[in-house]
Enzyme design. Structure first.
Site, PDB file in Angstrom:
ATOM      1  N   LYS A 246       0.868  -1.179   0.000  1.00 56.52           N
ATOM      2  CA  LYS A 246       0.000   0.000   0.000  1.00 56.52           C
ATOM      3  C   LYS A 246       0.904   1.228   0.000  1.00 56.52           C
ATOM      4  CE  LYS A 246      -4.027   1.992   2.256  1.00 56.52           C
ATOM      5  NZ  LYS A 246      -3.565   3.375   2.096  1.00 56.52           N
ATOM      6  N   GLU A 295      -1.009   4.452  -8.009  1.00 52.48           N
ATOM      7  CA  GLU A 295      -0.645   5.427  -6.984  1.00 52.48           C
ATOM      8  C   GLU A 295       0.655   6.087  -7.430  1.00 52.48           C
ATOM      9  OE1 GLU A 295      -2.691   5.742  -4.287  1.00 52.48           O
ATOM     10  OE2 GLU A 295      -1.471   6.635  -2.707  1.00 52.48           O
ATOM     11  N   PHE A 335      -1.884  -0.604 -10.393  1.00 57.52           N
ATOM     12  CA  PHE A 335      -2.448  -1.856  -9.881  1.00 57.52           C
ATOM     13  C   PHE A 335      -3.686  -2.320 -10.640  1.00 57.52           C
ATOM     14  CE2 PHE A 335      -3.120   1.613  -6.712  1.00 57.52           C
ATOM     15  CZ  PHE A 335      -4.469   1.879  -6.951  1.00 57.52           C
TER      16      PHE A 335
HETATM   17  P1  ATP Z   1     -10.062   5.824   0.546  1.00 61.78           P
HETATM   18  O1  ATP Z   1      -9.343   6.157  -0.718  1.00 61.78           O
HETATM   19  O2  ATP Z   1     -10.263   4.353   0.759  1.00 61.78           O
HETATM   20  O3  ATP Z   1     -11.260   6.661   0.832  1.00 61.78           O
HETATM   21  P2  ATP Z   1      -7.903   7.078   1.831  1.00 61.78           P
HETATM   22  O4  ATP Z   1      -7.683   7.927   0.635  1.00 61.78           O
HETATM   23  O5  ATP Z   1      -7.999   7.711   3.168  1.00 61.78           O
HETATM   24  O6  ATP Z   1      -9.195   6.209   1.720  1.00 61.78           O
HETATM   25  P3  ATP Z   1      -6.709   4.691   2.538  1.00 61.78           P
HETATM   26  O7  ATP Z   1      -7.962   4.357   3.222  1.00 61.78           O
HETATM   27  O8  ATP Z   1      -5.509   4.795   3.372  1.00 61.78           O
HETATM   28  O9  ATP Z   1      -6.796   6.026   1.743  1.00 61.78           O
HETATM   29  O10 ATP Z   1      -6.459   3.583   1.414  1.00 61.78           O
HETATM   30  C1  ATP Z   1      -6.977   3.510   0.120  1.00 61.78           C
HETATM   31  C2  ATP Z   1      -6.024   4.192  -0.854  1.00 61.78           C
HETATM   32  O11 ATP Z   1      -4.755   3.524  -0.872  1.00 61.78           O
HETATM   33  C3  ATP Z   1      -6.430   4.122  -2.308  1.00 61.78           C
HETATM   34  O12 ATP Z   1      -7.382   5.102  -2.622  1.00 61.78           O
HETATM   35  C4  ATP Z   1      -5.102   4.345  -3.031  1.00 61.78           C
HETATM   36  O13 ATP Z   1      -4.894   5.739  -3.196  1.00 61.78           O
HETATM   37  C5  ATP Z   1      -4.065   3.860  -2.058  1.00 61.78           C
HETATM   38  N1  ATP Z   1      -3.294   2.676  -2.510  1.00 61.78           N
HETATM   39  C6  ATP Z   1      -1.964   2.530  -2.352  1.00 61.78           C
HETATM   40  N2  ATP Z   1      -1.538   1.362  -2.826  1.00 61.78           N
HETATM   41  C7  ATP Z   1      -2.609   0.705  -3.327  1.00 61.78           C
HETATM   42  C8  ATP Z   1      -2.798  -0.569  -3.956  1.00 61.78           C
HETATM   43  N3  ATP Z   1      -1.790  -1.408  -4.168  1.00 61.78           N
HETATM   44  N4  ATP Z   1      -4.055  -0.906  -4.338  1.00 61.78           N
HETATM   45  C9  ATP Z   1      -5.096  -0.055  -4.126  1.00 61.78           C
HETATM   46  N5  ATP Z   1      -4.974   1.162  -3.531  1.00 61.78           N
HETATM   47  C10 ATP Z   1      -3.748   1.543  -3.126  1.00 61.78           C
END
Ligand code: ATP
Length: 575
Positions: A246, A295, A335
């Site tokens: 992530k 990302e 991804f």
């Molecule tokens: P969300 O986008 O779920 O509302 P957020 O922006 O606060 O929440 P997180 O909840 O921390 O982020 O995690 C989701 C985000 O992680 C995705 O929107 C993407 O930007 C990021 N991400 C990073 N690596 C990956 C991956 N391998 N697959 C999917 N998402 C990823």
């Protein structure tokens, strides 16, 4: 429809604090307009000339508008400035200065066209051209129309309309109830263009909406991830998963359509200008058209180090992008792929889509495939999680290998696992600021005491309160937040806010703040998740971690459903 009639309805919307009323007035507008007017009206009511993802800007800020207002009404600029200090709203300032109404009001379509011409003016002499165009437009309008024209131009509508409000109003106008909402939402998730959806519904009905497909150049709403408390729970629920690092960068949706490349953010804003190296890499891909999801992160391939998130977001500034691109080049870890050479790939299982990503990116050293490991073992998943954390990453995302790409959905196709800091919830919560208290002592100096914060109830399209926030910011942080709050202050509770608390000042829901809390507790006063048979939810020991205004709209804040799930998970883990 005459612009004066639209302006009268906008005035009614401004005066209501009920969401139902907002939907009713908007549905009336849709009922009373012609097919040709649907698109311009849909964009104008959201303070835009085009859908959110098309970067058209009128290009006149407050200062220029003051000059235009002074010229239009034949008063000195100083007088406009002085009056504006009293009203605090440039729309109202224009309304106060406007002379007797012209006999004939231009149509909505004409105003939209003239604003587009102003937006299109560029190059030498364009500032004057824009000012002249706007002054002319003001002179042709009555006072109430002038107020709304100024607000549209500044993108500050103060109406509290969100995308779901528009979808409900379209359904009401066409069917008399909300029954079209699911089909409208599906089309919205695939195209992100409310104007096009409105027009399609009128032109070719429900079948037309179903036929609106994903296409290159038009962002689709991103698939989002759910939470589970630990690797064991992930394997139990999903079985065999694909595990990926992530990355803590910026979500990017990369579109290539023949020679043109566009890049969109998580909330579908255009970011093409920010990432020249990603644009160059995408244009070299050996495909006619493609949509990739990934990302973006500054990454040093030699030392295998990821550069912190702040460095990535520094690209938001308009200046020095080329220099930054040379100093810390950006990579995108891709991804997913949703579209290729005219075909919608979203129904394919993830494993197939991932294989296509690998094939497409084989040659690129800027667009990298996010590595994927397959496992059905909680031990392997735990090892992967710890391994990624020790490499400076946020954690992992586990994905169901047979799942389609579900635009706009947050479900267990994807599950995020992060570091579990003991004594805290294992994820932060994104809250929306709904109001503030003036505060005492030092805080009063910065203009804000505690902030009233809420989350989003997507079923009801409503913002509900979950906490007051008072800590986590430096003095400078409080000052900055207050500056942003000032322009969002409204006299009455906004229509989509549901609160038993009455702060000293209400805010249009717009600022998203990331908060870390120790736990979620039941609350008799907060309205998040509150129903006749159970209390609401509150946050215990909340502190602000960061501002997320850059990539999240108010409706992208954490939802009540997520809070309820986090509360259940917390209860289970306490045993
Ligand atoms: P969300 O986008 O779920 O509302 P957020 O922006 O606060 O929440 P997180 O909840 O921390 O982020 O995690 C989701 C985000 O992680 C995705 O929107 C993407 O930007 C990021 N991400 C990073 N690596 C990956 C991956 N391998 N697959 C999917 N998402 C990823």
């Amino acid at each position: 429809m005459k612009f004066v009639d639209l302006a009268a309805s906008l005035d009614q919307m401004e005066a209501t604090s009920s969401r139902n009323e907002l939907v009713r007035i908007l549905a009336d507008i849709y009922r009373n307009c012609s097919a040709r007017e649907l698109q311009p009206i849909t964009y104008l009511i959201q303070g835009r000339l085009a859908p959110f993802f098309v970067p058209v800007e009128i290009g006149l800020g407050e200062r220029s508008l003051m000059i235009a207002i002074a010229a239009a009404y034949g008063v000195p600029k100083e007088e406009v400035i002085k009056l504006n200090r009293q009203t605090g709203d440039l729309g109202v300032t224009a309304q106060d200065l406007a002379k007797a109404s012209p006999s004939e009001s231009p149509s909505v379509v004409e105003v939209h066209e003239r604003l587009n011409q102003i937006a299109a003016a560029g190059g030498a002499g364009s500032v004057q051209q824009k000012l002249d165009g706007f002054t002319g437009l003001l002179r042709d309008l009555d006072a109430i129309s002038a107020k709304h024209l100024v607000r549209i131009t500044l993108g500050k509508m103060r109406l509290g309309i969100g995308d779901p409000t528009v979808l409900d109003a379209l359904s009401m106008a066409k069917k008399g109830d909300r029954s079209l909402r699911p089909i409208l939402e599906g089309a919205y998730n695939r195209t992100s263009d409310l104007g096009q959806i409105a027009w399609t519904l009128w032109d070719s009905g429900e079948a037309g909406l179903e036929a609106l497909k994903v296409r290159a150049g038009h962002p689709l709403r991103p698939q989002l991830a759910e939470r589970l408390p630990n690797p064991e729970a992930v394997i139990k629920k999903l079985g065999t998963v694909g595990v990926q690092p992530k990355y803590d960068g910026l979500r990017v949706q990369i579109h290539k359509d023949a020679d043109e490349v566009k890049i969109f953010s998580r909330n579908l804003e255009s970011m093409t200008e920010m990432f020249p190296e990603l644009v160059a890499a995408a244009s070299e891909l050996d495909v006619d058209s493609v949509i990739l999801d990934g990302e973006a992160i500054a990454y040093d391939a030699e030392s295998e180090e990821y550069v912190p998130f702040q460095e990535t977001t520094a690209r938001r500034r308009k200046e020095g992008i080329q220099e930054m691109a040379a100093r810390v080049p950006m990579r995108a870890f891709v991804f997913d792929v949703m579209f290729r050479n005219g075909s919608d790939l979203t129904p394919l299982p993830y494993e197939r889509r991932f294989a296509i990503v690998e094939e497409l990116l084989r040659e690129s050293d800027t667009l990298l495939t996010a590595p994927l490991t397959k496992t059905d073992s909680a031990e392997v998943l735990t090892r992967d999680l710890l391994d990624n954390i020790s490499r400076g990453l946020e954690g992992v995302v586990a994905k169901r290998l047979d799942s389609p790409y579900q635009a706009g959905a947050r479900n267990f196709n994807w599950v995020k696992l992060k570091r579990n800091t003991s004594g805290h919830l294992n994820d932060t919560i994104d809250v929306v600021l709904l109001g503030y208290y003036r505060g005492k002592g030092k805080r009063a100096e910065f203009g804000a005491g505690a902030l009233l914060a809420g989350v989003y109830d997507s079923d009801k399209d409503e913002f509900v309160t979950i906490s007051k926030l008072g800590t986590g910011l430096s003095d400078q942080g409080w000052r900055e937040i207050h500056q942003r709050l000032a322009s969002l202050e409204v006299a009455e509770k906004p229509p989509r806010v549901n609160s038993t608390f009455v702060p000293d000042a209400w805010l249009q829901p717009a600022i998203v703040v990331e908060v870390l809390a120790d736990e979620i507790t039941p609350s008799p006063r907060h309205t998040a998740g509150m129903a006749a048979d159970h209390p609401g939810f509150a946050l215990r020991f909340p502190r602000i971690v960061s501002l997320r205004t850059e990539d999240k709209k108010a409706e992208d804040a954490t939802s009540v459903r997520e809070i309820r799930e986090m509360f259940e998970q917390q209860r289970r883990s306490k045993g």
